[in-house]
Design a protein around this motif. Sequence first.
Motif, short mmCIF file in Angstrom:
data_model
loop_
_atom_site.label_atom_id
_atom_site.label_comp_id
_atom_site.label_asym_id
_atom_site.label_seq_id
_atom_site.Cartn_x
_atom_site.Cartn_y
_atom_site.Cartn_z
N UNK A 383 57.69 32.64 28.40
CA UNK A 383 58.49 31.99 29.44
C UNK A 383 59.78 32.76 29.70
N UNK A 384 60.45 33.19 28.64
CA UNK A 384 61.68 33.97 28.79
C UNK A 384 61.39 35.31 29.43
N UNK A 385 60.33 35.98 28.95
CA UNK A 385 60.00 37.30 29.50
C UNK A 385 59.61 37.22 30.96
N UNK A 386 58.94 36.15 31.34
CA UNK A 386 58.57 35.97 32.75
C UNK A 386 59.82 35.89 33.62
N UNK A 387 60.84 35.15 33.13
CA UNK A 387 62.10 35.08 33.86
C UNK A 387 62.78 36.43 33.94
N UNK A 388 62.77 37.17 32.85
CA UNK A 388 63.41 38.49 32.86
C UNK A 388 62.71 39.44 33.83
N UNK A 389 61.37 39.38 33.89
CA UNK A 389 60.64 40.24 34.82
C UNK A 389 60.99 39.90 36.26
N UNK A 445 59.74 45.49 28.57
CA UNK A 445 59.55 44.05 28.75
C UNK A 445 58.15 43.75 29.25
N UNK A 446 57.65 44.57 30.18
CA UNK A 446 56.29 44.37 30.70
C UNK A 446 55.26 44.55 29.57
N UNK A 447 55.48 45.57 28.71
CA UNK A 447 54.55 45.78 27.59
C UNK A 447 54.59 44.61 26.61
#
Length: 811
Positions: A383-389, A445-447
């Motif tokens: 969820x956090x990484x989705x926001x960062x992307x 982040x994508x990886x």
Amino acid sequence: MSSDIPQSGPNAAANVDSVRIEDEMEQSYIDYAMSVIAGRALPDVRDGLKPVHRRILYAMHEEGVTSSAGHRKSSSVVGDTMGDYHPHGDSAIYDALARLAQDFSMRAPLVDGQGNFGSVDGDPPAAMRYTEARMSAIAGELLEDIEKDTVDFQSNYDDRLEEPAVLPSAFPNLLVNGSSGIAVGMSTNVPPHNLGEVIDATIHLIENPNCAVEDLMEHVKGPDFPTGAEIVGREAIHSAYTTGRGRVRMRASYETEEAGTHERIVVTELPYQQNKAKLVEHIADLVNDGTLDGVSDLRDESDRDGIRIVIELKQGALVDVVENQLLEHCLEKTFGVINLALVDGEPQVLDLKELLGHYLEHRREVVRRRSEHDLAEAEERAHILSGRLTALENADDVVELIQAADDRDAAKSALSETYDFSERQADHIVRMQLGSLTALEAEEIEAEYGNVEREIERLETILGSDSELDRVITDELRAVKEEYADDRRTRIVEDYGTVTREDLIPDEEVVVVMTENDYIKRMPAANFDPQGRGGKGIIGTKLKDGDRVSSVFRANTHDYLLAFTNRGYVHRLKVYEVPEMGRTARGKSAINLVNLDDGEDITAVVATDDLTEEECLTMVTREGYVKRTCASDFANIHSGGLIATRLEDGDELVDVTVTNDGGDLLIGTEQGMAIRFPKDEAREMGRSARGVNAIKLEGEDAVAGLVAATDDADLLTVTENGYGKRTPMEEYRTQSRYGKGLKDIKTNERNGRVTAIESATAADDLVVMSEGGQIIRTRVGDISTVGRNTMGVKIMTLDDDRVACIDVLGD
């Protein structure tokens, strides 16, 4: 009601109930009993631990006293455990801690101790201020993933802290380390087991949930005590595993050694929980009061390398008698198995399948809860990484929006309204550093997001499939086995009702040597490593002046042999009764084993275990007579021996072999001739018959040996000067009995006469022994394969000596 109890006023009781004193005592006793049962004396079936052991390990875990950390004073560990979790006195805690560190009490010690933690002599541990401890590596497996909400926690005694109600337990600790304890009105006594065997059985139960206890016993052979020794009989093991109760008979391991003119018994392993010092004292008492005869001295030579109790015997003492007296009075003890453990807080006696089944239920719950915990964390991270992307895709607008906001809260609100971020996402993005907006950071982040998504998919698969969850448990159990399993220490021997020496003799291949003066001994065949052909070999026996080796043969220590002599008699020989001695020993007189006359030598041996009623013993004499006699004719042999064949004056029995119906016989002579003819031409006869002519001998020729001819083997021929060859059996054509035969090997001055022939393959080993006592073991495959009527190659180098006899060790 007593009139002394105030009924009103400030000291009046708020509520008074009238109860019968018997009822109150009964309920109070039950409460006390259950408190002892659940809170002190019995292990939990899930992790195999009592509360004190669980609290010690958890306290060490919380303080970081793990296997990768340094040792810490035991007093510190005891103090932390007592102060935080177990307020029952430091001595009780330290005693429990010390037992967890004792490698003679625990099959897989859970504490790695430094210092004196007690001994098999019953010595107590040193004071806790002198010893140090830390968790062992395998103990870490019991607490693995405990921080991932895998088990329930409960308040400690003063509600300050929380402690686990049970440990995650990555292996079935109750069976591996066992447990013992006495509660109120009941007791438990679970023996320790081999880690690898227990894990194999657990995996079998996962894969075959409907299996029987007997199926699990194919993996768990029986208890495996840390002190080794032996378990006598399997009936008690079967009872313990099928009913939860059994009485296992344990026996010390010992061996007999030569000590000059006498023998000694050396005890090398003790039954589980036997006090060594008290055992030595008990043996001394038995000697002093006359119960134990034949003992001249007793010493305890044990050290850190192992147990060694030496019992010196008097010259002429009967070893078997002393052994049986020792076993009857002190070298055996009983372990009463009671597989009692807490199941959901209630004591139950469990069979092997139930023990493993309850553990599996617990382990499935642990892995399920761990997966749910990891899934929640992975989803939160995704969820956090989705926001960062999303923020990285709109980096310029996000930065501009944050710069335009009055404060942090305004920036979060603006981000949530513009990009539909959650509060957690918006808070994380506001706290991001500008350096995280680089292209490289975006790739990382994508990886990471891809890895987290795959982890989520894996965890959802585990939680959605019982078979996948069981696969995870199986893989983790196999990893524990790979890391920590070792070989079984306790051997299981059959119980034949009474103890005999045969039960105590190791089952091994041996070489038996006998001389013309009737000295005999046995040596492990493993003492003679194969050498290249042509060497001198090594000393195989020491001879008296004028004595010579007459026979050598290989056998198993548990074999019963038919020993045929040159005089045509057969004796029954128990191999384990032949004294085991070193290579340089002379041996002992065979008069008590085989009653031989002067000039009578053993020329052939046959193992009775291999015989069936349909088989025959085929015999050949020096002058060329052959006959077959049914094996059943040799069923009853008295101590003085039995006539095996009738001999003419001057003739001798040379060789004996086991044959079935059909096939051929091949006979070789001392001058290198060989004849092959069908077995049926040597008809079956009784023991008192002489036999029929097998080969026409010329001049001073004599028969050297006999083999059953098969075309999948070679004929191995060895001469008295140490030369030999092997020739495919098919090169010896079949002809009629009583012919001259064909030339097998040249018997010239170099080779000398033929000593013996054998049937062999390239995978076999050949043992050659000289009359002077030298012995060599060489591979048959190293001996050249050549045709008939050839010279052969050197097998053994002899100096003023001759080959006495040979034997073939099968692959």
